[in-house]
Enzyme design. Structure first.
Site, PDB file in Angstrom:
ATOM      1  N   LYS A   1       2.438  -0.576  18.460  1.00  0.00           N
ATOM      2  CA  LYS A   1       2.800   0.337  17.545  1.00  0.00           C
ATOM      3  C   LYS A   1       1.642   1.337  17.248  1.00  0.00           C
ATOM      4  O   LYS A   1       2.063   2.270  16.564  1.00  0.00           O
ATOM      5  CB  LYS A   1       2.972  -0.634  16.226  1.00  0.00           C
ATOM      6  N   ASP A   2       0.511   1.321  17.830  1.00  0.00           N
ATOM      7  CA  ASP A   2      -0.501   2.412  17.669  1.00  0.00           C
ATOM      8  C   ASP A   2      -0.582   3.505  18.976  1.00  0.00           C
ATOM      9  O   ASP A   2      -1.143   4.395  18.622  1.00  0.00           O
ATOM     10  CB  ASP A   2      -1.962   1.867  17.878  1.00  0.00           C
TER      11      ASP A   2
ATOM     12  N   ARG B   1       5.978   4.281   6.878  1.00  0.00           N
ATOM     13  CA  ARG B   1       7.258   3.498   7.013  1.00  0.00           C
ATOM     14  C   ARG B   1       7.347   2.342   5.990  1.00  0.00           C
ATOM     15  O   ARG B   1       8.500   2.180   5.636  1.00  0.00           O
ATOM     16  CB  ARG B   1       7.117   2.718   8.396  1.00  0.00           C
ATOM     17  N   ARG B   2       6.380   1.605   5.853  1.00  0.00           N
ATOM     18  CA  ARG B   2       6.471   0.596   5.032  1.00  0.00           C
ATOM     19  C   ARG B   2       6.464   1.106   3.554  1.00  0.00           C
ATOM     20  O   ARG B   2       7.252   0.765   2.512  1.00  0.00           O
ATOM     21  CB  ARG B   2       5.204  -0.202   4.811  1.00  0.00           C
TER      22      ARG B   2
ATOM     23  N   ARG C   1      -6.883   1.712   3.926  1.00  0.00           N
ATOM     24  CA  ARG C   1      -7.200   1.684   5.243  1.00  0.00           C
ATOM     25  C   ARG C   1      -8.646   0.894   5.741  1.00  0.00           C
ATOM     26  O   ARG C   1      -8.855   0.139   4.545  1.00  0.00           O
ATOM     27  CB  ARG C   1      -8.191   3.125   5.535  1.00  0.00           C
ATOM     28  N   GLY C   2      -8.925   0.785   7.007  1.00  0.00           N
ATOM     29  CA  GLY C   2      -9.810  -0.149   7.264  1.00  0.00           C
ATOM     30  C   GLY C   2      -9.269  -1.198   8.235  1.00  0.00           C
ATOM     31  O   GLY C   2      -8.245  -1.180   8.426  1.00  0.00           O
TER      32      GLY C   2
ATOM     33  N   ARG D   1      -9.435  -4.615   4.395  1.00  0.00           N
ATOM     34  CA  ARG D   1      -8.497  -4.539   3.575  1.00  0.00           C
ATOM     35  C   ARG D   1      -8.189  -5.562   2.662  1.00  0.00           C
ATOM     36  O   ARG D   1      -7.946  -5.430   1.489  1.00  0.00           O
ATOM     37  CB  ARG D   1      -6.999  -4.216   4.358  1.00  0.00           C
TER      38      ARG D   1
ATOM     39  N   CYS E   1       3.491   7.779  15.255  1.00  0.00           N
ATOM     40  CA  CYS E   1       3.062   6.460  14.925  1.00  0.00           C
ATOM     41  C   CYS E   1       2.876   6.209  13.551  1.00  0.00           C
ATOM     42  O   CYS E   1       2.974   5.343  12.807  1.00  0.00           O
ATOM     43  CB  CYS E   1       1.831   5.988  15.770  1.00  0.00           C
TER      44      CYS E   1
END
Length: 336
Positions: A89-90, A137-138, A155-156, A161, A248
């Site tokens: 996905k990245d 997307r989420r 982020r992170g 997180r 992405c």
């Protein structure tokens, strides 16, 4: 039983990011290869990427998740590394010239995980609760389901997180189920978001291995790691995203499954010959969520079925564009 190596290949170098999850992924592929080729020496080339360095800005504003792979790709170009292991996905939809995804591995859970210290599900959250995610997307799908929630950028790496959640900065955070499972943090998952609420990201849950297109020896070495069913599904998802000219880090979701024509039990079902692809594009505030889907019966050889999967991705993307996806994405790429 080990596989006989060509004499010229005695060492393999794997480029990887240094986060715990990225290292797990690289070590997982290393261990699978060593089980096949115990005489092979495998080294991990640990790299800090630009995406790892810039943690105070949303990914969509600094170039998307491609920032996590560029330095790894450069290491392959420079022949410091032979391969790079990625969370699919990245990986950007367009690869640099001369590089390819040589392997699509068997897919783990594609879902998004709901993580909270107080609430058991997204529907239990009170009005105005703060939800953390780095994904547009989420964000668009959660806001479509619960427009009353506040979405705050997160982020992170996974540990960072979770630390922010534990510090009380968020009421809940959304992470990839597979990532938490891989680094043995399953206990933090309160539940998995139903894919009808939050359709997965393109390639979520799958590992892919990038290498040089002309490196036939490496491609032959990697071949046993390929999963034909996952490859078909993932080609369809990436074709959809590519046809939408999406990256992405855009509000695009796509999820493909293989199922028997007479029994649609789509969860983790790779046994059928009908490919079912669903796609979504949404406004980041959740005010509009476009949905499209289509099924295709696959026939012929593996290569022919992969071509059919690619075509299915294009067709579902075309349906989304006909409904107005182009305008939604253009506004995100070129805000006024």
């Amino acid at each position: 039983m080990s596989t006989t190596l060509q004499p010229a290949l005695t060492t393999l170098n794997i480029a990887t990011r240094q986060s715990p999850l990225a290292l797990w992924q690289a070590e997982h592929i290393r261990d699978r290869l060593l089980a096949l080729y115990p005489e092979l020496t495998i080294n991990l080339l640990k790299i800090v990427t630009k995406g790892d360095k810039i943690l105070d800005t949303p990914l969509a504003k600094i170039g998307g998740k491609g920032l996590f792979v560029k330095e790894l790709e450069q290491a392959i170009y420079d022949k410091q590394a032979d391969i790079a292991v990625h969370s699919l996905k990245d990986v950007p939809m367009q690869l640099p010239k001369g590089l390819m995804l040589g392997v699509y591995c068997k897919r783990a859970s594609p879902t998004d995980a709901f993580v909270s210290n107080t609430y058991n599900s997204i529907d239990e959250l009170p009005r105005g609760a703060i939800v953390g995610t780095s994904s547009l997307r989420r964000q668009c799908q959660i806001k479509a389901h619960r427009p009353d929630l506040q979405i705050k950028t997160l982020r992170g790496n996974v540990g960072t997180r979770l630390g922010k959640l534990d510090a009380g900065e968020y009421d809940a955070i959304i992470l990839a189920t597979s990532g938490l499972q891989r680094i043995e943090l399953d206990a933090r998952i309160r539940g998995e978001l139903d894919i009808d609420i939050c359709l997965p990201a393109v390639g979520q849950g799958a590992l892919a291995i990038e290498c040089r297109e002309d490196d036939t020896e490496i491609l032959a070495l990697l071949a046993p790691l390929n999963n034909d069913q996952a490859r078909i599904r993932l080609i369809a998802e990436r074709a959809l995203n590519r046809h939408l000219e999406g990256g992405c880090q855009v509000p695009i979701a796509a999820y493909a499954v293989l199922h028997a024509a007479d029994a649609i039990d789509y969860e983790n079902d790779d046994s059928g010959t009908t490919l079912w692809l669903r796609g979504r594009v949404g406004q980041t505030d959740g005010s509009e969520l476009l949905k499209a889907e289509k099924r295709m019966a696959l026939t012929g050889t593996q290569a022919e079925q992969e071509a059919q999967a690619n075509q299915l991705g294009i067709e579902v993307a075309t349906l989304l564009l006909a409904d107005g996806a182009g305008a939604i994405l253009a506004a995100i790429y070129h805000p006024e």
